[in-house]
Design a protein around this motif. Structure first.
Motif, PDB file in Angstrom:
ATOM      1  N   TYR A 433      54.096  50.967  94.036  1.00  0.00           N
ATOM      2  CA  TYR A 433      54.104  51.955  95.127  1.00  0.00           C
ATOM      3  C   TYR A 433      55.531  52.362  95.475  1.00  0.00           C
ATOM      4  O   TYR A 433      55.846  53.547  95.632  1.00  0.00           O
ATOM      5  CB  TYR A 433      53.382  51.358  96.334  1.00  0.00           C
ATOM      6  CG  TYR A 433      53.500  52.161  97.605  1.00  0.00           C
ATOM      7  CD1 TYR A 433      52.866  53.395  97.728  1.00  0.00           C
ATOM      8  CD2 TYR A 433      54.232  51.684  98.688  1.00  0.00           C
ATOM      9  CE1 TYR A 433      52.973  54.133  98.904  1.00  0.00           C
ATOM     10  CE2 TYR A 433      54.336  52.411  99.858  1.00  0.00           C
ATOM     11  CZ  TYR A 433      53.704  53.641  99.962  1.00  0.00           C
ATOM     12  OH  TYR A 433      53.811  54.365 101.126  1.00  0.00           O
ATOM     13  N   GLN A 434      56.432  51.392  95.570  1.00  0.00           N
ATOM     14  CA  GLN A 434      57.798  51.699  95.955  1.00  0.00           C
ATOM     15  C   GLN A 434      58.586  52.340  94.818  1.00  0.00           C
ATOM     16  O   GLN A 434      59.427  53.214  95.060  1.00  0.00           O
ATOM     17  CB  GLN A 434      58.495  50.432  96.456  1.00  0.00           C
ATOM     18  CG  GLN A 434      57.938  49.920  97.776  1.00  0.00           C
ATOM     19  CD  GLN A 434      58.785  48.818  98.392  1.00  0.00           C
ATOM     20  OE1 GLN A 434      59.726  48.326  97.785  1.00  0.00           O
ATOM     21  NE2 GLN A 434      58.446  48.421  99.599  1.00  0.00           N
ATOM     22  N   ILE A 435      58.327  51.925  93.581  1.00  0.00           N
ATOM     23  CA  ILE A 435      58.995  52.561  92.438  1.00  0.00           C
ATOM     24  C   ILE A 435      58.606  54.030  92.353  1.00  0.00           C
ATOM     25  O   ILE A 435      59.442  54.894  92.070  1.00  0.00           O
ATOM     26  CB  ILE A 435      58.658  51.833  91.125  1.00  0.00           C
ATOM     27  CG1 ILE A 435      59.413  50.505  91.044  1.00  0.00           C
ATOM     28  CG2 ILE A 435      59.021  52.692  89.914  1.00  0.00           C
ATOM     29  CD1 ILE A 435      59.107  49.699  89.805  1.00  0.00           C
ATOM     30  N   ASN A 436      57.329  54.330  92.580  1.00  0.00           N
ATOM     31  CA  ASN A 436      56.872  55.720  92.524  1.00  0.00           C
ATOM     32  C   ASN A 436      57.669  56.620  93.457  1.00  0.00           C
ATOM     33  O   ASN A 436      57.854  57.809  93.201  1.00  0.00           O
ATOM     34  CB  ASN A 436      55.382  55.808  92.881  1.00  0.00           C
ATOM     35  CG  ASN A 436      54.448  55.355  91.779  1.00  0.00           C
ATOM     36  OD1 ASN A 436      53.260  55.639  91.799  1.00  0.00           O
ATOM     37  ND2 ASN A 436      54.961  54.636  90.799  1.00  0.00           N
ATOM     38  N   GLU A 443      67.049  51.455  95.112  1.00  0.00           N
ATOM     39  CA  GLU A 443      65.667  51.427  95.591  1.00  0.00           C
ATOM     40  C   GLU A 443      64.728  50.882  94.519  1.00  0.00           C
ATOM     41  O   GLU A 443      63.772  50.158  94.829  1.00  0.00           O
ATOM     42  CB  GLU A 443      65.234  52.830  96.023  1.00  0.00           C
ATOM     43  CG  GLU A 443      65.983  53.333  97.251  1.00  0.00           C
ATOM     44  CD  GLU A 443      65.596  54.757  97.639  1.00  0.00           C
ATOM     45  OE1 GLU A 443      64.734  55.351  96.947  1.00  0.00           O
ATOM     46  OE2 GLU A 443      66.143  55.278  98.622  1.00  0.00           O
ATOM     47  N   PHE A 444      64.991  51.225  93.267  1.00  0.00           N
ATOM     48  CA  PHE A 444      64.190  50.723  92.154  1.00  0.00           C
ATOM     49  C   PHE A 444      64.308  49.200  92.073  1.00  0.00           C
ATOM     50  O   PHE A 444      63.299  48.488  91.971  1.00  0.00           O
ATOM     51  CB  PHE A 444      64.674  51.379  90.862  1.00  0.00           C
ATOM     52  CG  PHE A 444      64.016  50.887  89.614  1.00  0.00           C
ATOM     53  CD1 PHE A 444      62.778  51.377  89.227  1.00  0.00           C
ATOM     54  CD2 PHE A 444      64.631  49.939  88.803  1.00  0.00           C
ATOM     55  CE1 PHE A 444      62.160  50.940  88.060  1.00  0.00           C
ATOM     56  CE2 PHE A 444      64.033  49.496  87.636  1.00  0.00           C
ATOM     57  CZ  PHE A 444      62.801  50.001  87.271  1.00  0.00           C
ATOM     58  N   LYS A 445      65.530  48.685  92.105  1.00  0.00           N
ATOM     59  CA  LYS A 445      65.771  47.249  92.018  1.00  0.00           C
ATOM     60  C   LYS A 445      65.138  46.513  93.187  1.00  0.00           C
ATOM     61  O   LYS A 445      64.541  45.436  93.020  1.00  0.00           O
ATOM     62  CB  LYS A 445      67.275  46.975  91.978  1.00  0.00           C
ATOM     63  CG  LYS A 445      67.646  45.500  91.835  1.00  0.00           C
ATOM     64  CD  LYS A 445      69.146  45.290  91.936  1.00  0.00           C
ATOM     65  CE  LYS A 445      69.649  45.614  93.328  1.00  0.00           C
ATOM     66  NZ  LYS A 445      71.080  45.298  93.511  1.00  0.00           N
ATOM     67  N   ASP A 452      55.630  39.882  90.371  1.00  0.00           N
ATOM     68  CA  ASP A 452      55.610  38.512  89.843  1.00  0.00           C
ATOM     69  C   ASP A 452      55.093  38.417  88.409  1.00  0.00           C
ATOM     70  O   ASP A 452      55.424  37.477  87.690  1.00  0.00           O
ATOM     71  CB  ASP A 452      54.743  37.619  90.741  1.00  0.00           C
ATOM     72  CG  ASP A 452      55.413  37.318  92.076  1.00  0.00           C
ATOM     73  OD1 ASP A 452      56.619  37.587  92.203  1.00  0.00           O
ATOM     74  OD2 ASP A 452      54.722  36.824  92.980  1.00  0.00           O
ATOM     75  N   GLY A 453      54.245  39.342  88.008  1.00  0.00           N
ATOM     76  CA  GLY A 453      53.724  39.209  86.648  1.00  0.00           C
ATOM     77  C   GLY A 453      52.746  40.306  86.300  1.00  0.00           C
ATOM     78  O   GLY A 453      52.225  40.979  87.188  1.00  0.00           O
ATOM     79  N   PRO A 454      52.532  40.499  85.012  1.00  0.00           N
ATOM     80  CA  PRO A 454      53.150  39.765  83.907  1.00  0.00           C
ATOM     81  C   PRO A 454      54.639  40.096  83.793  1.00  0.00           C
ATOM     82  O   PRO A 454      55.078  41.155  84.245  1.00  0.00           O
ATOM     83  CB  PRO A 454      52.389  40.270  82.684  1.00  0.00           C
ATOM     84  CG  PRO A 454      51.989  41.660  83.059  1.00  0.00           C
ATOM     85  CD  PRO A 454      51.671  41.601  84.532  1.00  0.00           C
ATOM     86  N   ALA A 455      55.393  39.196  83.175  1.00  0.00           N
ATOM     87  CA  ALA A 455      56.826  39.426  83.020  1.00  0.00           C
ATOM     88  C   ALA A 455      57.056  40.662  82.154  1.00  0.00           C
ATOM     89  O   ALA A 455      56.518  40.775  81.058  1.00  0.00           O
ATOM     90  CB  ALA A 455      57.478  38.206  82.370  1.00  0.00           C
ATOM     91  N   LEU A 456      57.859  41.598  82.680  1.00  0.00           N
ATOM     92  CA  LEU A 456      58.091  42.860  81.982  1.00  0.00           C
ATOM     93  C   LEU A 456      59.580  43.184  81.944  1.00  0.00           C
ATOM     94  O   LEU A 456      60.346  42.780  82.820  1.00  0.00           O
ATOM     95  CB  LEU A 456      57.352  44.009  82.688  1.00  0.00           C
ATOM     96  CG  LEU A 456      55.832  43.947  82.723  1.00  0.00           C
ATOM     97  CD1 LEU A 456      55.269  45.104  83.555  1.00  0.00           C
ATOM     98  CD2 LEU A 456      55.228  43.971  81.326  1.00  0.00           C
ATOM     99  N   ASN A 457      59.959  43.942  80.916  1.00  0.00           N
ATOM    100  CA  ASN A 457      61.297  44.508  80.821  1.00  0.00           C
ATOM    101  C   ASN A 457      61.227  45.953  81.308  1.00  0.00           C
ATOM    102  O   ASN A 457      60.615  46.798  80.661  1.00  0.00           O
ATOM    103  CB  ASN A 457      61.795  44.471  79.372  1.00  0.00           C
ATOM    104  CG  ASN A 457      61.732  43.083  78.772  1.00  0.00           C
ATOM    105  OD1 ASN A 457      62.124  42.107  79.394  1.00  0.00           O
ATOM    106  ND2 ASN A 457      61.218  42.979  77.547  1.00  0.00           N
ATOM    107  N   PHE A 458      61.843  46.230  82.444  1.00  0.00           N
ATOM    108  CA  PHE A 458      61.809  47.560  83.039  1.00  0.00           C
ATOM    109  C   PHE A 458      63.062  48.336  82.627  1.00  0.00           C
ATOM    110  O   PHE A 458      64.172  47.984  83.043  1.00  0.00           O
ATOM    111  CB  PHE A 458      61.765  47.470  84.563  1.00  0.00           C
ATOM    112  CG  PHE A 458      60.436  47.076  85.137  1.00  0.00           C
ATOM    113  CD1 PHE A 458      59.557  48.031  85.612  1.00  0.00           C
ATOM    114  CD2 PHE A 458      60.071  45.744  85.208  1.00  0.00           C
ATOM    115  CE1 PHE A 458      58.335  47.673  86.161  1.00  0.00           C
ATOM    116  CE2 PHE A 458      58.853  45.366  85.755  1.00  0.00           C
ATOM    117  CZ  PHE A 458      57.974  46.333  86.226  1.00  0.00           C
TER     118      PHE A 458
END
Length: 812
Positions: A433-436, A443-445, A452-458
């Motif tokens: 919601y906040q990334i959108n 703000e993205f960070k 918390d999961g699943p672990a992702l590379n953004f």
């Protein structure tokens, strides 16, 4: 491609054969299924069934939807409640059966539809605790009225669509399997989050590691399964901040040793190649001076497609990209200021604990010399046309006992409990919601801290020309090798002692080299202080990205598209000539010599029409089977298999490689012997394929035969054969039924995003719709489709944009 009418006829023919020649009772009444006014014929639809005006009582104001030529809905509402209500409504309109089916799969309820055939699957999903975790997810989000409100609005929209459906309007799968949709709930959305986490972290190897350790001993295990290979190039290398961390690490308990593992998982695990590519380049590397982001998640190729593209717009927000049916917001996409894409981080977040029960009743288990009482969760598995099955799941301090005497063939006094981050309260939806709505990297960070999961590379870009890669998840602090093997559940000192602080998670921001990338490889170099064990890190795709970007300049969208479709095999480049050098050419037949020359002159491209890749793949598969026959052929015990990367590292650097000897022969084979034998076996297998397929020419595309299967495995509703290249370990990671589940490129200009995307299917989940698989030809050819990103004013001005498929007004 699949013809809509032909597909339905094929499915109906299959229905007749099976229904009339079996005792299965869950097929639909024949007359109703054939009814031309209500039956499956009604599912051959065009865009004309989308009304121009519709009333929804839950709306607080008027909304508007633009449908473009690809049936992508661009949704506008004056407030967030109406926006997410419309997203739920529109998603259900096009993907109701899919989202309903996947929520039932996650909750272990497929036997209500399919009967006894799925009971084992349902038991597994319930014992893995997906619903247990989903319930905690909902409870946690209820504390955040803003975020929970958007789930409620989305749920309201889905149910508004369900409640207006008549039988003739039901998706064809409901008619075929003879059941009806049930109302949507926030719990179903939570279940889909947990289902995603299961798909990306489910292929753990704790049992296989423990079995291999027991068989091989520690020295040989470490040789075959190193945590870090010299050829590895991690996501974060020299651009690091961890040298300044203030940290503490847990210590390995005294007198501790790993325990034996379960002989074999009770059900088939998720594809270990579930992963993705993503990369972002700064404006200094592009021809336009704008940053560009690319992403293509690698998952099962299915129809309906896993992803649903849409645009969500209010006066305060404007975002577009890929959503997951059943989950509000955009998961991967772009807004007016930023773009982001994700890959699987493959970090281990699941640990198995061996439990000792007090007696056969399995009501108490040993922990620190005390018999603690397990919490019992009664699971009622309803089975179509059969009696309900009652399954009692024991919950311990570690988590649910997945395997015991009633499931998985564990002993009466032993079981295996699962500790998994997916069982903890979490609020990943708040991150999305906040990334959108985010407008910059800060703000993205800040939004990521809730994920918390699943672990992702953004991967991230912004119109400010910031680029970044954040590896995000809830990562347990571990001592070295904690969680790699089955752990002793009778000792509390084997528990997780905390989590890596969010500020210590790995990230790269604006590196000097001008790009960031990930392809499921090891996250970081060995200088990172925390233990970062992962189950199956990638070794080739990531280095290929580096090779292409290290020397690149003046990059364009076309260059990025070419990279996404790159068929070059770094594995072949690094290992083929080694194999050829060990062939005994004197003993080769004339046919084998031709194949030798074919491979010798090959350019390492897994293109659709070439044949060299066939011989290499079969050669390597035969070689792997022959070398690892000690651990690959056990009838009822699973062992970890070494990777291709480490196998060839050992072949090249360990000339006295003892595992080269085959157990089935009296001769003591060396490396030359097994390489030559595998070469002959590969040629024999290819000849057999040619004999069995006389109507097909020998080519990589025909041999691989990529399919896009219907989620419910209905015949006629799938695509049989994509004429494309690629394979695992290649940027174009397309296998037989697995590969890029979408492709996306975004260039972020000062005037907003310029985007291209494609999915291996279509926007509609209705097999009778022309938009069910209309993007497949683009996907097959490696083409991406320009995406319309409408600005806020486009929705409110009097003149609608041109070339729209449909305009729909939603009134309250």
């Amino acid at each position: 491609m699949r013809s809509s009418i032909a597909g339905i006829i094929c499915a109906f023919t299959f229905f007749c054969i099976v229904a009339l020649d079996s005792n299965i009772n869950n097929f639909p009444p024949l007359g109703r299924f054939l009814d031309p006014f209500q039956g499956f014929w009604q599912n051959e639809v065009k865009n004309t069934n989308i009304p121009e005006v519709i009333q929804l009582t839950g709306m607080t104001a008027e909304g508007k939807i633009y449908y473009d030529s690809m049936l992508i809905p661009h949704i506008y509402a004056t407030n967030e409640h109406d926006l997410y209500l419309l997203q739920g409504y529109i998603t259900a309109r096009h993907r109701l059966w899919q989202m309903d089916f996947q929520s039932l799969a996650a909750s272990g309820r497929l036997s209500e539809i399919f009967g006894e055939i799925t009971v084992k699957y349902d038991k597994n999903m319930r014992r893995q605790g997906l619903q247990f975790g989903a319930e905690k997810f909902v409870k946690e989000l209820k504390h955040d009225k803003k975020v929970f409100g958007l789930i409620e609005a989305y749920t309201e929209g889905v149910n508004a669509y369900i409640q207006q459906l008549e039988f003739k309007e039901l998706p064809v799968e409901y008619k075929f399997f003879n059941y009806k949709p049930e109302n949507w709930t926030p719990l179903k959305t939570a279940l889909l989050f947990k289902f995603i986490q299961y798909s990306l972290s489910g292929p753990d190897y704790d049992f296989e590691n423990s079995n291999a350790l027991q068989l091989l001993g520690k020295k040989n295990f470490d040789l075959l399964f190193p945590d870090y290979l010299d050829i590895q190039k991690p996501i974060a290398d020299h651009d690091s901040i961890w040298k300044d961390f203030d940290y503490t690490l847990p210590k390995r308990p005294k007198n501790y040793h790993a325990l034996s593992g379960l002989r074999k998982h009770a059900v088939e695990k998720e594809d270990p190649d579930n992963g993705s590519n993503n990369w972002a380049v700064s404006g200094k590397m592009t021809k336009s001076g704008n940053p560009i982001l690319c992403n293509d998640p690698h998952l099962n190729l299915t129809l309906p497609s896993i992803w649903f593209s849409c645009q969500l717009t209010t006066p305060q927000m404007n975002v577009m990209g890929m959503s997951i049916p059943g989950i509000p917001t955009i998961v991967s996409g772009f807004n007016e200021n930023i773009a982001w894409g994700v890959t699987s981080a493959r970090r281990d977040d699941r640990d198995w604990y061996k439990i000792l029960f007090q007696d056969k009743s399995q009501t108490h288990y040993l922990i620190d010399n005390y018999w603690d009482k397990a919490d019992l969760r009664i699971e009622e598995i309803k089975v179509r046309d059969k009696e309900t099955i009652i399954d009692t799941v024991r919950y311990t301090i570690w988590g649910p006992v997945v395997y015991d005497k009633t499931f998985g063939k564990s002993s009466e006094k032993a079981g295996y409990a699962l500790r998994w981050t997916a069982h903890d309260p979490s609020k990943e939806l708040k991150t999305l919601y906040q990334i959108n709505k985010a407008s910059n990297y800060t703000e993205f960070k800040d939004a990521l801290k809730y994920f918390d999961g699943p672990a992702l590379n953004f991967a991230f870009i912004s119109k400010d020309d910031d680029i970044a890669m954040n590896i995000q998840g809830k990562f347990p602090k571990r001592w070295e090798e904690q969680g790699k093997f089955v752990m002793d559940g009778t000792r509390s000192d084997t528990r997780w002692t905390g989590y890596i602080p969010q500020e210590h998670n790995i990230r790269i921001v604006n590196p000097k080299r001008g790009y960031v990338s990930s392809a499921n490889e090891h996250p970081v170099n060995p200088n990172y202080p925390y233990y970062t064990y992962g189950q199956y890190y990638e070794y080739y795709r990531n280095r290929r990205i580096h090779t292409l970007l290290d020397s690149a300049k003046d990059l364009t969208i076309k260059d990025m598209e070419k990279m996404l479709n790159d068929n070059y095999s770094l594995f072949a480049e690094e290992n083929l000539h080694f194999l050829l050098s060990h062939l005994n050419q004197i003993n080769l037949t004339s046919e084998e010599k031709e194949i030798y020359l074919l491979l010798k002159d090959w350019n390492f491209e897994y293109n659709a029409t070439e044949t060299a890749s066939i011989y290499l793949e079969e050669w390597v598969e035969a070689l792997m089977n022959d070398i690892w026959d000690e651990i690959n052929v056990h009838p009822n015990k699973a062992y970890r298999m070494p990777t291709r990367a480490n196998t060839f590292y050992l072949l090249k650097h360990k000339p006295d490689f003892i595992f080269a000897d085959e157990l089935e022969t009296k001769k003591l084979e060396n490396i030359d012997d097994v390489i030559n034998q595998a070469f002959h076996e590969a040629i024999a297998k290819v000849k057999k394929w040619q004999t069995e397929h006389p109507e097909e020419s020998l080519s990589w595309t025909n041999f691989k035969k990529t399919k896009i299967m219907h989620m419910g495995r209905l015949p006629g509703f799938h695509v049989d054969h994509l004429k494309n290249g690629g394979h695992k370990g290649i940027l174009n990671a397309t296998k037989k039924q697995h590969g890029p589940s979408y492709r996306m490129i975004v260039e972020m200009t000062q005037d907003g995003p310029i985007a291209y995307q494609v999915i291996p299917g279509g926007q509609s989940g209705n097999p009778g719709s022309p938009y069910y698989d209309n993007m497949v030809p683009y996907f097959e050819a490696g083409d991406l489709i320009p995406t319309h990103f409408f600005k806020k004013n486009d929705f409110v001005k009097s003149d609608a944009p041109e070339h729209l498929l449909k305009i729909e007004t939603i009134s309250k």
